[in-house]
Design a protein around this motif. Structure first.
Motif, PDB file in Angstrom:
ATOM      1  N   LEU A  45      89.193   4.077  32.772  1.00 29.16           N
ATOM      2  CA  LEU A  45      88.961   4.817  33.899  1.00 29.16           C
ATOM      3  C   LEU A  45      87.811   6.043  33.897  1.00 29.16           C
ATOM      4  O   LEU A  45      87.284   6.400  34.581  1.00 29.16           O
ATOM      5  CB  LEU A  45      90.252   4.940  34.724  1.00 29.16           C
ATOM      6  CG  LEU A  45      90.845   3.949  35.418  1.00 29.16           C
ATOM      7  CD1 LEU A  45      92.338   4.251  35.974  1.00 29.16           C
ATOM      8  CD2 LEU A  45      89.998   3.527  36.660  1.00 29.16           C
ATOM      9  N   LEU A  46      88.508   6.801  32.705  1.00 26.87           N
ATOM     10  CA  LEU A  46      87.554   8.051  32.301  1.00 26.87           C
ATOM     11  C   LEU A  46      86.197   7.796  31.949  1.00 26.87           C
ATOM     12  O   LEU A  46      85.313   8.113  32.551  1.00 26.87           O
ATOM     13  CB  LEU A  46      88.467   8.677  31.341  1.00 26.87           C
ATOM     14  CG  LEU A  46      87.729  10.296  31.005  1.00 26.87           C
ATOM     15  CD1 LEU A  46      88.976  11.065  30.611  1.00 26.87           C
ATOM     16  CD2 LEU A  46      86.823  10.061  29.666  1.00 26.87           C
ATOM     17  N   ARG A  47      86.093   6.717  31.344  1.00 25.31           N
ATOM     18  CA  ARG A  47      84.715   6.146  30.607  1.00 25.31           C
ATOM     19  C   ARG A  47      83.799   5.996  31.844  1.00 25.31           C
ATOM     20  O   ARG A  47      82.878   6.377  32.251  1.00 25.31           O
ATOM     21  CB  ARG A  47      84.922   5.115  29.686  1.00 25.31           C
ATOM     22  CG  ARG A  47      85.387   5.575  28.083  1.00 25.31           C
ATOM     23  CD  ARG A  47      85.421   4.340  27.320  1.00 25.31           C
ATOM     24  NE  ARG A  47      85.911   4.620  26.034  1.00 25.31           N
ATOM     25  CZ  ARG A  47      86.191   4.032  24.960  1.00 25.31           C
ATOM     26  NH1 ARG A  47      85.808   2.616  24.970  1.00 25.31           N
ATOM     27  NH2 ARG A  47      86.953   4.343  24.098  1.00 25.31           N
ATOM     28  N   GLY A  48      84.574   5.050  32.773  1.00 20.50           N
ATOM     29  CA  GLY A  48      83.663   4.697  34.031  1.00 20.50           C
ATOM     30  C   GLY A  48      83.452   5.899  34.898  1.00 20.50           C
ATOM     31  O   GLY A  48      82.379   5.712  35.346  1.00 20.50           O
ATOM     32  N   ALA A  49      84.497   6.681  35.113  1.00 19.59           N
ATOM     33  CA  ALA A  49      84.147   8.017  36.087  1.00 19.59           C
ATOM     34  C   ALA A  49      83.009   8.634  35.173  1.00 19.59           C
ATOM     35  O   ALA A  49      82.135   9.126  35.953  1.00 19.59           O
ATOM     36  CB  ALA A  49      85.297   8.871  36.053  1.00 19.59           C
ATOM     37  N   HIS A  50      82.825   8.888  33.993  1.00 19.34           N
ATOM     38  CA  HIS A  50      81.636   9.585  33.431  1.00 19.34           C
ATOM     39  C   HIS A  50      80.517   8.781  33.468  1.00 19.34           C
ATOM     40  O   HIS A  50      79.503   9.382  34.231  1.00 19.34           O
ATOM     41  CB  HIS A  50      81.777   9.855  31.717  1.00 19.34           C
ATOM     42  CG  HIS A  50      80.682  10.218  31.430  1.00 19.34           C
ATOM     43  ND1 HIS A  50      80.017   9.553  30.485  1.00 19.34           N
ATOM     44  CD2 HIS A  50      80.097  11.304  31.302  1.00 19.34           C
ATOM     45  CE1 HIS A  50      79.149  10.160  29.787  1.00 19.34           C
ATOM     46  NE2 HIS A  50      78.987  11.203  30.303  1.00 19.34           N
ATOM     47  N   ALA A 189      79.990   1.740  32.596  1.00 14.36           N
ATOM     48  CA  ALA A 189      79.322   2.106  31.472  1.00 14.36           C
ATOM     49  C   ALA A 189      78.103   0.721  31.318  1.00 14.36           C
ATOM     50  O   ALA A 189      77.136   1.006  30.476  1.00 14.36           O
ATOM     51  CB  ALA A 189      80.227   2.035  30.465  1.00 14.36           C
ATOM     52  N   GLY A 190      78.458  -0.346  31.687  1.00 21.46           N
ATOM     53  CA  GLY A 190      77.406  -1.159  31.455  1.00 21.46           C
ATOM     54  C   GLY A 190      76.155  -0.963  32.467  1.00 21.46           C
ATOM     55  O   GLY A 190      74.889  -1.108  31.897  1.00 21.46           O
ATOM     56  N   ALA A 225      78.528  -7.907  30.903  1.00 21.27           N
ATOM     57  CA  ALA A 225      78.817  -8.403  29.481  1.00 21.27           C
ATOM     58  C   ALA A 225      79.032  -6.838  28.646  1.00 21.27           C
ATOM     59  O   ALA A 225      79.784  -6.686  27.871  1.00 21.27           O
ATOM     60  CB  ALA A 225      77.932  -9.201  28.979  1.00 21.27           C
ATOM     61  N   ALA A 226      77.913  -6.054  29.130  1.00 23.18           N
ATOM     62  CA  ALA A 226      78.115  -4.766  28.527  1.00 23.18           C
ATOM     63  C   ALA A 226      79.295  -4.084  28.900  1.00 23.18           C
ATOM     64  O   ALA A 226      79.628  -3.139  28.090  1.00 23.18           O
ATOM     65  CB  ALA A 226      76.670  -3.986  28.844  1.00 23.18           C
TER      66      ALA A 226
END
Length: 236
Positions: A45-50, A189-190, A225-226
């Motif tokens: 979730l943190l990676r997605g928020a960034h 992130a993808g 996929a990414a």
């Protein structure tokens, strides 16, 4: 929604999403054999928020986000991520209520209080109802997530923070459908990894007719996929 009828059958769409789904299932099964944890979900979730914040114009790094030193856009995306999984049951029952809450989190402090969580006009309210209707279309979850994302972003029903809302809704579809119940894929992130294609295909979705819709869907097979490659499960 008439313009989207049958788009899952366009050339290359069904096979592309089937392959992407197989890849995601394999990752979740093989790497998830070892016990997953709430910490892995929180990291996803943190990676997605960034990533979502950067796509919206944030200049914060992920290290700044981790350290609590992010700019306003990244803070907004983090507010959304903190509550997102708690909204899954609401999204399943009353998706418009969940989307209103996501917008309230994303736009807090940046728009007047009487505009938070509200569509900007009657046409936008109608568009939101159409988006909610996509959830009951019977399409595969990945296709539904892609269409919900694109419709919310290109029609901008709230008039502010629509990108953050659209990407959060995409993740909600993936979780609520059961495809990624623990929210370990990072679709945001993808999209960031493929940013130029992301932005150009969104324009095509909005203005390019059936060809533009097809191009967006084919693009999303690559983006998801990414997003799987960006999962914290890959770090294990």
């Amino acid at each position: 929604m008439e313009r989207l009828e049958g788009v899952e059958g366009l050339e290359g769409v069904g096979s592309g999403f089937a392959a992407t789904r197989d890849g995601i299932d394999t990752m979740l099964r093989d790497r998830g054999l070892r016990r997953t944890s709430p910490e892995l979900t929180a990291e996803s979730l943190l990676r997605g928020a960034h990533a979502s914040a950067v796509l919206a114009g944030s200049s914060s790094t992920i290290d700044e986000v981790r350290a609590g030193k992010a700019d306003a856009l990244a803070q907004a995306a983090l507010r959304v991520s903190v509550e997102l999984l708690g909204l899954v049951p609401v999204f399943a029952r009353t998706p418009l209520q969940a989307l209103a809450r996501v917008h309230a989190l994303a736009a807090a402090g940046s728009v007047p209080d009487d505009e938070v969580g509200r569509p900007r006009d009657a046409d936008s309210a109608f568009r939101l109802r159409e988006v909610a209707g996509l959830l009951d279309s019977g399409r595969p979850a990945l296709v539904t997530a892609a269409l919900v994302h694109a419709e919310l972003l290109t029609t901008a029903p709230f008039g502010s923070a629509d990108g953050l809302v659209a990407r959060a809704a995409e993740r909600l579809v993936l979780v609520s459908s059961g495809l990624d119940a623990k929210s370990l894929v990072v679709p945001e992130a993808g999209h960031l990894a493929l940013r130029r294609a992301y932005e150009s295909n969104l324009r095509g979705f909005a203005h390019g007719g059936r060809a533009g819709i097809r191009a967006w869907l084919v693009y999303c097979t690559e983006a998801y996929a990414a997003g799987a490659e960006a999962s914290p499960l890959r770090d294990r």
